[in-house]
Design a protein around this motif. Structure first.
Motif, PDB file in Angstrom:
ATOM      1  N   SER A  42       0.833  -1.202   0.000  1.00  0.00           N
ATOM      2  CA  SER A  42       0.000   0.000   0.000  1.00  0.00           C
ATOM      3  C   SER A  42       0.867   1.251   0.000  1.00  0.00           C
ATOM      4  CB  SER A  42      -0.953   0.009   1.199  1.00  0.00           C
ATOM      5  OG  SER A  42      -0.247   0.011   2.403  1.00  0.00           O
ATOM      6  N   ARG A  43       2.025   1.167   0.627  1.00  0.00           N
ATOM      7  CA  ARG A  43       2.942   2.312   0.589  1.00  0.00           C
ATOM      8  C   ARG A  43       3.478   2.495  -0.823  1.00  0.00           C
ATOM      9  NH1 ARG A  43       7.184   0.987   4.348  1.00  0.00           N
ATOM     10  NH2 ARG A  43       5.638   1.287   5.950  1.00  0.00           N
ATOM     11  N   GLY A  44       3.794   1.379  -1.454  1.00  0.00           N
ATOM     12  CA  GLY A  44       4.287   1.474  -2.821  1.00  0.00           C
ATOM     13  C   GLY A  44       3.255   2.059  -3.761  1.00  0.00           C
ATOM     14  N   PHE A  45       2.029   1.637  -3.597  1.00  0.00           N
ATOM     15  CA  PHE A  45       0.961   2.173  -4.452  1.00  0.00           C
ATOM     16  C   PHE A  45       0.747   3.653  -4.236  1.00  0.00           C
ATOM     17  CE2 PHE A  45      -1.939  -0.791  -6.820  1.00  0.00           C
ATOM     18  CZ  PHE A  45      -1.012  -1.797  -6.947  1.00  0.00           C
ATOM     19  N   ASN A  47       2.849   5.803  -4.037  1.00  0.00           N
ATOM     20  CA  ASN A  47       3.761   6.550  -4.899  1.00  0.00           C
ATOM     21  C   ASN A  47       3.217   6.706  -6.315  1.00  0.00           C
ATOM     22  OD1 ASN A  47       6.132   7.977  -4.584  1.00  0.00           O
ATOM     23  ND2 ASN A  47       7.436   6.342  -5.383  1.00  0.00           N
ATOM     24  N   TRP A  48       2.243   5.871  -6.635  1.00  0.00           N
ATOM     25  CA  TRP A  48       1.598   5.967  -7.940  1.00  0.00           C
ATOM     26  C   TRP A  48       0.295   6.750  -7.849  1.00  0.00           C
ATOM     27  CZ3 TRP A  48       3.993   4.177 -12.218  1.00  0.00           C
ATOM     28  CH2 TRP A  48       5.039   3.261 -12.041  1.00  0.00           C
TER      29      TRP A  48
END
Lengths: 252, 644
Positions: A42-45, A47-48
């Motif tokens: 969820s943290r990675g998403f 960034n998008w």
């Protein structure tokens, strides 16, 4: 949709938040590289969904290294079994909500704030006479102004050792919404958290909230800015404005 | 008379220069003209008119960008172009907003994104209409726009990892969007490729994950887009793909047949394969390896990535209890996704040294050694940033880029089995060093094929390793050991056979420290052999070391010491030495026994990335965190095979 009704999975985020940095996903469900848990995904998403929002990690890290932000909670060894970290964060979020309400009693713009370390979402909603912080929501609602930041930043603002405007200027808070939304918010609340601010709630720092050490409180006063300045006058470069003051996505 | 003298002299010099190892060739067939051409009097410059590799080229054969499904899911936003720019020495802004730059440019880079679902994320999150036509994709997309991004994100990842991704939107061969992604990767490589200066290989990672066991291979093409663009990467999900390496080898064969090009595959992380990376019994069939498997593996997998961010795979203390340097950066808790805990009996089939040993055994049985591979290191970073230096480590995935918390964050967990790997256990490693004549795709690829490579855990030390039967101590009294090395023996990756009567293999070893790195502790030779009873053995010899240390009764050189100031993340080069060179002769050589030899160069202790992080952020690392490291290099082996 089956994925969302899976009680085990639905519970994952809650456990992860409450227990601090525990990664709770069964490993056999992970992807090829094997180290994805719900929190990191969820943290990675983020960034998008909010482009370059994880730049706050770099900014916060730089501030910690420069000793302008306190050591974060994650400097604790082991699991936060008793939820001290969560409680402290919730107190800071509630206090931040009070500060916003005090600074602008008529402000009605819905705001969502995500803290990137635990990926904890909070929505600040206007009720009849207050701005209520709904901690631990699933995410922002369409049309919300979205703030992306970190625990230590919020803690410093809540403890009135860091103004919101300074946090924005240093890249430790990033805002996502329409340009008018962002401009209005920064103008209205830029002084929130500043030790010389008059707009926000007058409340002494709560040393128990975060682990800041003495001698780290002067910067906010030095870098606070007049209430009538515009974002461009905050020292943000055009490039900074492009990335941090992000225009709402076309498809929204 | 003169002609006769010349003929005699030339042939004599030629024989002396090429060494006994090469005398199996019929030197008597050389004509005078050929001899003159091969060994005419050298010019003043010792290096003129020689074409052996003069310096190692350093690079990364395994780097992921935002185009990898998992890298994208972890927030990586740097694509191939940014990755190449960074590798070339430019400063870039990382996915967490941090300026990043290498201490020195790399010489080459392989962007090796996962072939399965390559490029999906960027298109999906941009709302590409072709994707959103699918009901499931539309639902995920709408969730992301309505405050449920976290749930959507996790559901996407889990659905994909379980093989339940909607077939009509999965990015795989035949899908125009997939082809577009692949063409984009090729275009980025072609733009970055600068023959003579920087090599940008076209490649991808075939990501076989069988029951959680890592069987990944990186595929690297010698060719440019004119050939690599004719195909699309091989994937793992049926019916188009497969998890079985045999199918990858077939695919590689088909590629070469169809295009006239060349490709190779590099496996990695045997330590996370739970005993399936270097099998004696194939996990897919349950049958013993046979000649066909051995031939195919030996053909396509000439290199192995022995060190990277998910641990070092050269040796294991359980397998090599007498090797005091074997316990280095081990990831030994389970398989890749920690769905199964590690068992001691798995280790033999996971580590480089034991694979090399079993390769000797298989060669004796099958006539082909499937595990006759050279060694490289690479990063496997999923950030677009090929960093392997401890003082400049940008982590495994974007969410583990530098931050005060990254060391404390669990990297992988399986609470059911009680398994956990912490962020601090990630290793800042490694790079591939290749002894190529030129910095071009062709030259580097050809050097890889002949295994003239070595692995480093990050430092760019220069390592030579030659084997022959005629090296003498005086060969080490040179600033150019390569001249003797190439003329009297074979370099790393080579073969020795037909030992002359009464002679044992000799090795000319040399190492120079990384110019901006730490001094060297010692140069070791690791020998493995197969005895007459069919048992394999190993021995580690200290063959060159710094200072005036004297080997003990056990033959081992005492510790070099430790100057690391952990609190300040510093060390001094007051111990160790800047260079090591020696000639060593195997004291226990049996010409009837198969053997291999490889070099291992150990640096003096230096601060680990965790020490740099602790100092920079002013944090205290959890108890048990390793704070120092002993960087190292591993050369490709030289094999000795009894006369055939």
């Amino acid at each position: 949709m089956k994925a969302l009704t899976n009680p085990r999975r639905a519970g994952v985020l809650g456990v992860a938040v409450a227990a601090g940095l525990m990664a709770t996903a069964p490993a056999h469900e992970a992807f090829a590289c094997g180290y994805h848990d719900p929190q990191s995904v969820s943290r990675g998403f983020l960034n998008w969904t909010y482009p370059d929002s994880l730049h706050v990690i770099g900014a916060i890290s730089r501030e910690v290294a420069a000793r302008r932000l306190p050591l974060p909670h994650f400097d604790q060894v082991g699991v936060d079994l008793f939820g001290r970290r969560y409680r402290a964060t919730k107190i800071a979020l509630d206090r931040f909500g009070e500060m916003l309400r005090t600074a602008s009693p008529t402000q009605s713009q819905p705001i969502s704030l995500v803290l990137v370390e635990p990926m904890l979402w909070t929505r600040f909603e206007r009720s009849a006479d207050s701005l209520h912080a709904k901690v631990h929501v699933s995410g922002a609602e369409p049309g919300d102004l979205v703030l992306v930041s970190g625990e230590a930043v919020l803690g410093e603002i809540a403890a009135r050792r860091l103004s919101f405007g300074d946090a924005v200027e240093r890249g430790t808070v990033r805002l996502y919404g329409t340009e008018p939304q962002i401009a209005e918010f920064v103008l209205t609340f830029g002084q929130v958290g500043g030790s010389d601010g008059h707009a926000d709630i007058q409340q002494p720092p709560d040393a128990s909230l975060f682990t800041a050490s003495a001698g780290q409180t002067g910067l906010a006063a030095q870098q606070s800015f007049p209430a009538d300045t515009t974002p461009a006058e905050l020292g943000c470069t055009p490039d900074h404005q492009k990335t941090s003051f992000h225009r709402e996505r076309d498809h929204d | 008379m003169i002609r006769k003298l010349l003929e005699t002299t030339c042939l004599g010099l030629l024989a002396a220069s090429i060494g006994t190892a090469a005398l199996a060739q019929d030197a008597g067939t050389y004509s005078v003209e050929e001899a003159e051409k091969a060994f005419k009097a050298r010019p003043y410059s010792p290096y003129a008119e020689r074409n052996f590799p003069r310096r190692p080229l350093f690079g990364d054969t395994h780097l992921h960008t935002t185009l990898s499904f998992d890298a994208g899911a972890a927030g990586a936003r740097l694509g191939p172009r940014e990755a190449y720019r960074f590798a070339k020495g430019e400063e870039v802004i990382s996915s967490t907003g941090q300026p990043a730059r290498l201490s020195r440019p790399l010489d080459f880079l392989v962007v090796a994104d996962h072939s399965d679902n390559m490029g999906f994320f960027g298109d999906f999150l941009a709302g590409k209409p072709e994707i959103l036509q699918n009901a499931q994709a539309r639902e995920w997309y709408d969730m992301m726009q309505s405050g449920k991004a976290a749930e959507a994100a996790w559901d996407i990842v889990v659905t994909f990892s379980q093989g339940k991704f909607p077939p009509d939107i999965i990015y795989q061969p035949g899908n125009p969007a997939y082809r577009s992604t692949w063409q984009g990767i090729i275009a980025a490589a072609e733009e970055a490729n600068d023959p003579g200066q920087f090599t940008a290989f076209i490649g991808y990672e075939w990501t076989s994950l069988e029951k959680g066991n890592n069987l990944h291979r990186n595929v690297i093409f010698r060719d440019g887009g004119e050939k690599a663009g004719l195909i699309e990467p091989y994937t793992t999900q049926p019916p188009l793909g497969s998890n079985n390496p045999r199918d990858l080898w077939k695919w590689l064969h088909n590629y070469e047949d169809r295009t006239g090009g060349s490709a190779l595959a590099i496996a990695h992380n045997g330590n996370l394969s739970n005993g399936t990376m270097f099998p004696l019994v194939e996990s897919f069939t349950g049958k013993e390896i046979e000649r066909e498997y051995a031939e195919q593996r030996a053909r396509w997998e000439v290199l192995y990535e022995t060190t990277q961010m998910k641990g070092d795979g050269e040796s294991h203390p359980t397998l090599s209890p007498n090797d005091e340097f074997a316990n280095f950066e081990k990831w030994e808790k389970g398989n890749l996704d920690l769905s199964e805990a590690k068992k001691p009996e798995m280790l033999e089939f996971e580590y480089t040294r034991s694979a090399l040993k079993n390769g000797l055994k298989l060669e004796a049985e099958l006539g082909v050694n499937p595990y006759k591979f050279g060694l490289v290191g690479s990063t496997d970073a999923h950030t677009g940033l090929a960093t392997a230096d401890d003082d400049n480590f940008f982590g495994k995935i974007s969410t583990s880029e530098p931050s005060p918390e990254r060391a404390m964050h669990p990297f992988m967990t399986n609470p059911k089995l009680g398994l956990k790997i912490m962020g601090w256990e990630t290793t800042a490693s490694g790079y591939a060093a290749v002894w190529a004549q030129e910095n071009t795709r062709a030259s580097i690829f050809d050097a890889m094929k002949r295994r003239e490579t070595y692995a480093t855990t990050g430092p760019r030390m220069l390592v030579r390793f030659f084997g022959g039967f005629d090296f003498v101590a005086a060969d080490a009294d040179s600033r150019s050991p390569a001249i003797a090395g190439y003329t009297k023996g074979v370099p790393m990756g080579g073969d020795l056979t037909n030992a002359p009567a009464g002679k044992a293999p000799t090795f000319l070893v040399a190492a120079l420290k990384d110019p901006i790195g730490a001094n060297l502790d010692r140069y070791q030779i690791v020998k493995g052999w197969l005895d007459a009873a069919g048992e394999v053995h190993e021995m580690v010899y200290d063959v060159a070391w710094s200072g005036d240390r004297t080997p003990g009764a056990d033959g081992k050189v005492p510790s070099v010491g430790d100057t690391v100031d952990v609190a300040n993340a510093t060390w001094t080069n007051t111990i160790g030495g800047p260079e090591l060179i020696a000639v060593w002769t195997d004291p226990e050589f049996d010409p009837a026994q198969r053997a291999f030899y490889y070099g291992r160069v150990i640096e003096i202790p230096t601060p680990r990335w965790t020490a740099y992080d602790a100092k920079y952020y002013g944090i205290t690392m959890p108890e048990g965190t390793r704070m120092t490291t002993t960087e190292r290099a591993y050369t490709s082996p030289i094999w000795y095979t009894p006369g055939l």
